[in-house]
Motif scaffolding. Structure first.
Motif, mmCIF file in Angstrom:
data_model
loop_
_atom_site.group_PDB
_atom_site.id
_atom_site.type_symbol
_atom_site.label_atom_id
_atom_site.label_comp_id
_atom_site.label_asym_id
_atom_site.label_seq_id
_atom_site.Cartn_x
_atom_site.Cartn_y
_atom_site.Cartn_z
ATOM 1 N N GLU A 268 0.853 -1.182 0.000
ATOM 2 C CA GLU A 268 0.000 0.000 0.000
ATOM 3 C C GLU A 268 0.892 1.235 0.000
ATOM 4 O O GLU A 268 1.933 1.268 0.648
ATOM 5 N N GLU A 269 0.485 2.279 -0.747
ATOM 6 C CA GLU A 269 1.232 3.530 -0.788
ATOM 7 C C GLU A 269 0.376 4.662 -0.232
ATOM 8 O O GLU A 269 -0.852 4.650 -0.388
ATOM 9 N N ARG A 270 1.028 5.615 0.394
ATOM 10 C CA ARG A 270 0.327 6.760 0.965
ATOM 11 C C ARG A 270 0.978 8.045 0.483
ATOM 12 O O ARG A 270 2.187 8.100 0.258
ATOM 13 N N ARG A 271 0.122 9.047 0.374
ATOM 14 C CA ARG A 271 0.618 10.363 -0.037
ATOM 15 C C ARG A 271 0.415 11.327 1.116
ATOM 16 O O ARG A 271 -0.670 11.347 1.723
ATOM 17 N N ALA A 272 1.423 12.094 1.414
ATOM 18 C CA ALA A 272 1.336 13.003 2.558
ATOM 19 C C ALA A 272 2.053 14.307 2.246
ATOM 20 O O ALA A 272 2.937 14.375 1.381
ATOM 21 N N SER A 273 1.632 15.328 2.980
ATOM 22 C CA SER A 273 2.351 16.599 2.973
ATOM 23 C C SER A 273 2.825 16.857 4.402
ATOM 24 O O SER A 273 2.230 16.341 5.356
ATOM 25 N N HIS A 274 3.899 17.628 4.537
ATOM 26 C CA HIS A 274 4.371 17.906 5.897
ATOM 27 C C HIS A 274 4.967 19.296 6.006
ATOM 28 O O HIS A 274 5.360 19.915 5.014
ATOM 29 N N ILE A 275 4.974 19.753 7.232
ATOM 30 C CA ILE A 275 5.667 20.990 7.586
ATOM 31 C C ILE A 275 6.810 20.574 8.518
ATOM 32 O O ILE A 275 6.581 19.913 9.533
ATOM 33 N N LEU A 276 8.041 20.939 8.150
ATOM 34 C CA LEU A 276 9.222 20.553 8.936
ATOM 35 C C LEU A 276 9.865 21.783 9.554
ATOM 36 O O LEU A 276 10.150 22.761 8.867
ATOM 37 N N ILE A 277 10.077 21.709 10.859
ATOM 38 C CA ILE A 277 10.906 22.696 11.561
ATOM 39 C C ILE A 277 12.180 21.947 11.952
ATOM 40 O O ILE A 277 12.147 21.038 12.784
ATOM 41 N N THR A 278 13.285 22.293 11.321
ATOM 42 C CA THR A 278 14.506 21.515 11.493
ATOM 43 C C THR A 278 15.122 21.728 12.859
ATOM 44 O O THR A 278 15.075 22.830 13.417
ATOM 45 N N ALA A 279 15.711 20.618 13.372
ATOM 46 C CA ALA A 279 16.465 20.656 14.633
ATOM 47 C C ALA A 279 17.352 19.428 14.630
ATOM 48 O O ALA A 279 16.863 18.299 14.695
ATOM 49 N N SER A 280 18.636 19.645 14.506
ATOM 50 C CA SER A 280 19.571 18.517 14.474
ATOM 51 C C SER A 280 19.486 17.728 15.780
ATOM 52 O O SER A 280 19.243 18.292 16.854
ATOM 53 N N LYS A 281 19.684 16.411 15.660
ATOM 54 C CA LYS A 281 19.650 15.579 16.867
ATOM 55 C C LYS A 281 20.780 15.927 17.836
ATOM 56 O O LYS A 281 20.709 15.606 19.022
ATOM 57 N N ASP A 282 21.825 16.593 17.303
ATOM 58 C CA ASP A 282 22.955 17.003 18.152
ATOM 59 C C ASP A 282 22.792 18.429 18.686
ATOM 60 O O ASP A 282 23.674 18.939 19.380
ATOM 61 N N ALA A 283 21.679 19.060 18.332
ATOM 62 C CA ALA A 283 21.466 20.449 18.761
ATOM 63 C C ALA A 283 21.265 20.517 20.273
ATOM 64 O O ALA A 283 20.889 19.538 20.926
ATOM 65 N N ALA A 284 21.486 21.697 20.824
ATOM 66 C CA ALA A 284 21.289 21.906 22.267
ATOM 67 C C ALA A 284 19.819 21.703 22.613
ATOM 68 O O ALA A 284 18.928 21.994 21.805
ATOM 69 N N PRO A 285 19.522 21.190 23.810
ATOM 70 C CA PRO A 285 18.120 20.962 24.210
ATOM 71 C C PRO A 285 17.263 22.211 24.077
ATOM 72 O O PRO A 285 16.094 22.127 23.670
ATOM 73 N N ALA A 286 17.815 23.354 24.382
ATOM 74 C CA ALA A 286 17.034 24.599 24.290
ATOM 75 C C ALA A 286 16.622 24.866 22.847
ATOM 76 O O ALA A 286 15.489 25.311 22.577
ATOM 77 N N ASP A 287 17.523 24.601 21.896
ATOM 78 C CA ASP A 287 17.208 24.820 20.488
ATOM 79 C C ASP A 287 16.136 23.852 20.010
ATOM 80 O O ASP A 287 15.246 24.218 19.228
ATOM 81 N N ARG A 288 16.223 22.599 20.478
ATOM 82 C CA ARG A 288 15.208 21.620 20.065
ATOM 83 C C ARG A 288 13.847 21.983 20.677
ATOM 84 O O ARG A 288 12.803 21.830 20.024
ATOM 85 N N ASP A 289 13.855 22.440 21.905
ATOM 86 C CA ASP A 289 12.588 22.848 22.533
ATOM 87 C C ASP A 289 11.965 24.013 21.766
ATOM 88 O O ASP A 289 10.734 24.066 21.575
ATOM 89 N N LYS A 290 12.774 24.934 21.314
ATOM 90 C CA LYS A 290 12.285 26.081 20.565
ATOM 91 C C LYS A 290 11.664 25.634 19.245
ATOM 92 O O LYS A 290 10.600 26.126 18.830
ATOM 93 N N ALA A 291 12.337 24.684 18.564
ATOM 94 C CA ALA A 291 11.821 24.174 17.294
ATOM 95 C C ALA A 291 10.497 23.436 17.503
ATOM 96 O O ALA A 291 9.557 23.571 16.716
ATOM 97 N N LYS A 292 10.414 22.668 18.579
ATOM 98 C CA LYS A 292 9.188 21.921 18.859
ATOM 99 C C LYS A 292 8.028 22.885 19.145
ATOM 100 O O LYS A 292 6.891 22.679 18.687
ATOM 101 N N ALA A 293 8.306 23.925 19.896
ATOM 102 C CA ALA A 293 7.260 24.912 20.210
ATOM 103 C C ALA A 293 6.737 25.570 18.934
ATOM 104 O O ALA A 293 5.533 25.792 18.779
#
Length: 639
Positions: A268-293
């Motif tokens: 089965e195949e699915r089609r999707a659209s997405h909005i990405l707010i980038t945050a490297s996995k090595d980024a500081a926790p504060a930066d990742r929290d900001k991206a998530k917000a």
């Protein structure tokens, strides 16, 4: 008398005890009394290596080699040279062990631990807390017949022994000047001209008589042998033969269709659209929290107005590949996206928007826009592929079940292959002209060295019994029997007269070519101006032979440099006789820096090995090594 002994057994035993024990007390018990003596084959530092020790060591070495290379010809491991090589390794090990003991070489606990950790299989057993999984460690070394304690003791001993030569070889060095002197001579170039005296050019001069051919035939019977041959029949048990014997039940096939139609239809195949707010996995926790917000803000926005998803993605998504298309990722199947993204997308219904999804790339808001379900093929469309798949599965299960039956049947009813063929519905196949060595053009089993060895065993040839079941490939077994055997024989002169003439003419032509070449070489050495037929000059080196045979290159590079030009000649037998003129000598081409360093490193390794071998020879003398059996000499054929 014997009746009396039987009636008074205990008394007789007591009297024998009184008679025998004093003789042991007075004379002593020889240490070989309770064991059979074995001849001594070598001695190191006064300690013997016996024939029994040698036999056991060679058996272990052969078993190890066969395990590493299952297709190796077992005969190669049982030659006199192979057996003597095992004895030499035993002597070398003993010499180094004695040296390690006398030099008080020891292995510290830390060195042992470090070496154990360098073994990948053991390093993989390390638990999160840094300790080793004891049970897994024990299971790892058990197949070698060892406990962890025994394995570590052997490892400690090997490390100590390794220090004996390491001190010499590790301190060896080769200066640039020293390496240069040797390598310059090795890669030296020489300008040469050659001429080949070909046997074919002299063939017309050879006119043998019948007496000549008869004499040649009688002097060389081995050249006109017809190898032994056998006509054989054999049966093969493999997945193909079992698959052909399987009949599928219609109900089973329809049940298989119901259980597997989704898998067989495709993904089965699915089609999707997405909005990405980038945050490297090595980024500081504060930066990742900001991206998530930020992602959560956008999620709230599109949930209030789902129709605005594409416009919000264009303005805010940080995925450069999809933002311009309103976040559209087109159709994708399972396995195409990272796991968290895939799981979220496949959990949505068409038109639904996900919560914020975290991946290594950052935070996503996903809109599922379409689902493409593959068309389910009908039962009849899938019948061919399902039948093939089911038969393959059943054949694999059946092979595991009947392999033992196959082996037992060919052994228990050893006078015919028909019973096993009938029992397992196998086809008896036949072949003629089968020899001990694999021949091109024959079916797979008849090119297997182990099966051929079984076919030509004494039992199979003399008693016409079935061979044992031989595994000649993955899920492939074969057993056979010899139906007719023709021993090797020397063919009659009339059968091989043309071959006799051909060989006689070839040998005599090569002899004439050699004599002419030797005569020309001697004459041209005295008068170079009379040389004719020489090739154009070429620069020859060991690494650039210019298509010259290796013996010719070796002869050219061995010519002394004191008097040039110089002549040399090489007899190549059937290929003729080569006369070479060495005109001049030039140094080797200067290598690039990287190649020069590599050559120097290789030379240093050669020098280190040479010093190690020289030191080992010194140890052999110090510890009075004696070989009690002679080294085997190569046969004429091997030479």
């Amino acid at each position: 008398m014997f009746e009396s002994i039987r009636k008074h057994t205990k008394i007789a035993m007591f009297l024998l005890f009184l008679l025998i024990i004093p003789s042991f007390v007075l004379v002593g018990i020889d240490r070989n009394y309770f064991s059979s003596s074995s001849p001594v084959v070598a001695r190191v530092d006064g300690h013997d290596i016996t024939q029994a020790d040698w036999d056991n060591a060679h058996k272990m070495e052969s078993d190890r080699r066969r395990a590493e290379q299952p297709n190796m010809d077992a005969k190669l491991l049982d030659t006199p040279e192979a057996r003597y090589a095992t004895l030499e390794r035993m002597v070398r090990d003993r010499v180094l062990q004695v040296a390690a003991q006398k030099m008080h070489m020891v292995t510290s606990d830390s060195r042992l631990a470090r070496s154990l950790q360098e073994i990948p299989q053991i390093a993989a057993l390390k638990k999160p807390d840094g300790s080793i999984d004891t049970e897994a460690y024990r299971a790892l070394v058990a197949p070698q017949g060892m406990t962890p304690e025994g394995f570590e003791a052997a490892m400690r001993r090997d490390l100590a022994v390794g220090q004996v030569l390491a001190g010499v070889m590790g301190s060896s060095f080769a200066s640039t000047a020293q390496a240069g002197a040797t390598l310059d001579a090795l890669f030296q170039r020489r300008e040469v001209q050659t001429v080949v005296f070909k046997p074919a050019d002299f063939a017309a001069k050879v006119q043998p008589t019948d007496e000549d051919l008869q004499a040649y035939y009688k002097a060389n019977p081995a050249l006109f042998q017809q190898a032994e041959q056998a006509a054989v029949e054999y049966v093969v048990l493999d997945l193909e033969s079992l698959r052909a014997s399987i009949t599928l039940n219609e109900d089973d096939l329809r049940t298989y269709y119901k259980e597997n139609v989704d898998r067989l239809a495709g993904k089965e195949e699915r089609r999707a659209s997405h909005i990405l707010i980038t945050a490297s996995k090595d980024a500081a926790p504060a930066d990742r929290d900001k991206a998530k917000a930020r992602a959560e803000e956008l999620l709230a926005q599109v949930r209030k107005a789902p129709a605005s998803f594409a416009e919000v993605a264009k303005k805010n998504s940080q995925d450069p590949g999809s933002a311009a298309q309103g976040g559209d990722l087109n159709f994708f199947a399972r396995g195409a996206m990272v796991k968290p993204f895939e799981e979220a997308a496949y959990a949505l219904k068409k038109g639904e928007i996900s919560d914020v999804v975290e991946t290594d790339f950052g935070y996503h808001v996903i809109l599922l826009t379409d689902i493409k379900s593959p068309r389910k093929p009908s039962f009849e469309e899938l019948r061919p592929s399902m039948e093939a798949e089911l038969k393959q599965q059943q054949a694999q299960r059946k092979f595991a079940e009947v392999a033992e039956t196959f082996s037992n049947s060919v052994y228990e009813q050893s006078d015919s292959l028909q019973p096993v063929a009938d029992k397992l519905k196998l086809k008896i196949q036949t072949a003629k002209g089968v020899a001990r060595t694999p021949m091109p053009g024959l079916p797979g089993p008849l090119t297997n060295a182990k099966f051929l060895e079984a076919l030509f065993s004494a039992d199979a040839l003399e008693n016409k019994r079935n061979t044992e079941a031989v595994e000649f490939g993955p899920s492939q077994m074969v057993a056979g029997r010899v139906v007719e055997y023709t021993p090797a024989r020397t063919r009659a002169f009339d059968e091989v007269q043309a071959q006799v003439r051909q060989r006689y003419v070839a040998e005599k032509s090569a002899e004439l070519a050699r004599k002419e070449g030797e005569a020309k070489r001697a004459a041209w050495s005295q008068n170079a101006g009379g040389a004719t037929g020489l090739s154009a000059p070429v620069m020859v080196a060991r690494d650039k032979p210019q298509n010259l045979p290796r013996p010719v290159v070796d002869a050219i590079m061995s010519v002394g440099a004191d008097a040039l030009p110089a002549w040399t000649g090489v007899d190549l037998g059937p290929q003729g006789y080569v006369v070479a003129k060495v005109n001049s000598i030039a140094p080797g081409e200067a290598p690039e820096a990287g190649m020069a360093a590599q050559r120097h490193q290789q030379y240093a390794q050669w020098w280190s090995n040479a010093e190690g071998m020289a030191y080992y020879e010194t140890l052999k003398t110090r510890f009075k090594v004696q070989f009690k059996v002679p080294r085997p000499t190569a046969s004429i054929a091997e030479k």
